[in-house]
Enzyme design. Sequence first.
Site, PDB file in Angstrom:
ATOM      1  N   ALA A   9       1.056  -1.321  -0.049  1.00 15.65           N
ATOM      2  CA  ALA A   9       0.029   0.054   0.035  1.00 15.65           C
ATOM      3  C   ALA A   9       1.059   1.393   0.109  1.00 15.65           C
ATOM      4  O   ALA A   9       0.757   2.213   0.659  1.00 15.65           O
ATOM      5  CB  ALA A   9      -1.034   0.089   1.329  1.00 15.65           C
ATOM      6  N   LEU A  10       1.743   1.151  -1.033  1.00 18.50           N
ATOM      7  CA  LEU A  10       2.946   2.376  -0.913  1.00 18.50           C
ATOM      8  C   LEU A  10       2.309   3.775  -1.318  1.00 18.50           C
ATOM      9  O   LEU A  10       1.479   3.866  -2.064  1.00 18.50           O
ATOM     10  CB  LEU A  10       3.942   1.961  -2.020  1.00 18.50           C
ATOM     11  CG  LEU A  10       4.620   0.656  -2.025  1.00 18.50           C
ATOM     12  CD1 LEU A  10       5.638   0.475  -3.039  1.00 18.50           C
ATOM     13  CD2 LEU A  10       5.202   0.177  -0.489  1.00 18.50           C
TER      14      LEU A  10
ATOM     15  N   HIS B 107       6.803   5.793   1.711  1.00 17.87           N
ATOM     16  CA  HIS B 107       7.604   4.701   1.041  1.00 17.87           C
ATOM     17  C   HIS B 107       8.552   5.048  -0.168  1.00 17.87           C
ATOM     18  O   HIS B 107       9.686   4.584  -0.072  1.00 17.87           O
ATOM     19  CB  HIS B 107       6.767   3.600   0.584  1.00 17.87           C
ATOM     20  CG  HIS B 107       5.768   2.940   1.572  1.00 17.87           C
ATOM     21  ND1 HIS B 107       4.600   3.084   1.575  1.00 17.87           N
ATOM     22  CD2 HIS B 107       6.275   2.437   2.539  1.00 17.87           C
ATOM     23  CE1 HIS B 107       3.953   2.503   2.646  1.00 17.87           C
ATOM     24  NE2 HIS B 107       5.142   1.978   3.281  1.00 17.87           N
TER      25      HIS B 107
ATOM     26  N   ASP C 291       7.310   5.465  12.299  1.00 19.05           N
ATOM     27  CA  ASP C 291       7.293   4.355  13.320  1.00 19.05           C
ATOM     28  C   ASP C 291       8.753   4.664  14.184  1.00 19.05           C
ATOM     29  O   ASP C 291       9.633   3.964  13.735  1.00 19.05           O
ATOM     30  CB  ASP C 291       7.208   2.940  12.607  1.00 19.05           C
ATOM     31  CG  ASP C 291       6.144   2.994  11.960  1.00 19.05           C
ATOM     32  OD1 ASP C 291       5.267   2.606  12.383  1.00 19.05           O
ATOM     33  OD2 ASP C 291       5.931   3.201  10.689  1.00 19.05           O
TER      34      ASP C 291
HETATM   35  O1  PAF Z   1       6.875  -0.459   8.803  1.00 15.38           O
HETATM   36  C1  PAF Z   1       6.514  -1.427   8.463  1.00 15.38           C
HETATM   37  O2  PAF Z   1       5.726  -1.343   7.217  1.00 15.38           O
HETATM   38  C2  PAF Z   1       6.765  -3.080   8.793  1.00 15.38           C
HETATM   39  O3  PAF Z   1       6.863  -2.961  10.166  1.00 15.38           O
HETATM   40  C3  PAF Z   1       7.976  -3.517   8.448  1.00 15.38           C
HETATM   41  C4  PAF Z   1       9.143  -2.826   8.701  1.00 15.38           C
HETATM   42  C5  PAF Z   1       7.977  -3.677   6.719  1.00 15.38           C
HETATM   43  C6  PAF Z   1       8.179  -5.023   8.893  1.00 15.38           C
HETATM   44  O4  PAF Z   1       7.097  -5.734   8.469  1.00 15.38           O
END
Ligand code: PAF
Length: 288
Positions: A33-34, A38, A152
């Site tokens: 779901a970029l 990303h 995150d």
């Molecule tokens: O941040 C995310 O999308 C996920 O936690 C990751 C780092 C791809 C691990 O599944």
Amino acid sequence: MVQVVHDPKAFRDACDQLRSQGERIGLVPTMGALHEGHLALIDEAKARGASRVVVTIFVNPKQFDRADDLAAYPRDLDTDLDACEARGVSLVFAPKDRAMYPEGYQTHVQVGALAEELEGEYRPGHFLGMTTIVAKLLILTGPCIAVFGRKDYQQWRIVDRMTRDLGLPVEIVGHPIVREPDGLALSSRNRLLTPEDRTRALAIARGLRAAAEAWQAGERSAETLTGLARAPIADAFDRIDYVKVIDPESLRAREGIVDRASIVVAAHLGSVRLIDNLELGVDPAPSV
Ligand code: PAF
């Protein structure tokens, strides 16, 4: 088209081949779901010297603490592949659950204190699943650098700790949060918001902005900064998991006067849980 591999062995072979050709691999692990956030990680990998960028797309079931959250997580592989192609990604790894966790799988990677509070408290098992899949992806890929988003924040810190503790030969990069012009932090989960909730979600940016402005004006009390950030979120959101001023290294909650700190937020709008944060006392100051 960008090369897409679904099988872990074929993926490892493709990465081995890139390295044997002298390529520097930059890894961007994602759950798909970029969005532009990303894509900024892909750009960052290149800017940091990766001659080839590898993107992994895997909605990792082990890091979801709720079955309904896993089921609702947006998935759109074809659009993601188009976005990777357009951004000059060399290789995409999109495995099935069974390929990553075959029958009999029983090994996990666990980070200690950094993973215990905040998301660790509210999403039991989340970080165990996250560090396990990230370790597996790093081992399979063998990148020089791996780029994570700082939205995150705790995840970034934990992954950095894990790679240092395990001695994995990779540089972990945390890329600043990418926001919409109105301040909403980009997240795949934003797609799940109704238009009305999308408007309510802006309360997080308002709260963080209020704290940032107070910080700029010289406010250093953790309690005051927390209160400023929390007030609009408490008004607009259905439920708050936490709004906290934390130490940016230990991630422990801070009290009293702080010099450098981060404000971290997790709150719910209906079934959608959003997280965000703001780093204070860093130069340049991140904008909200
Ligand atoms: O941040 C995310 O999308 C996920 O936690 C990751 C780092 C791809 C691990 O599944």
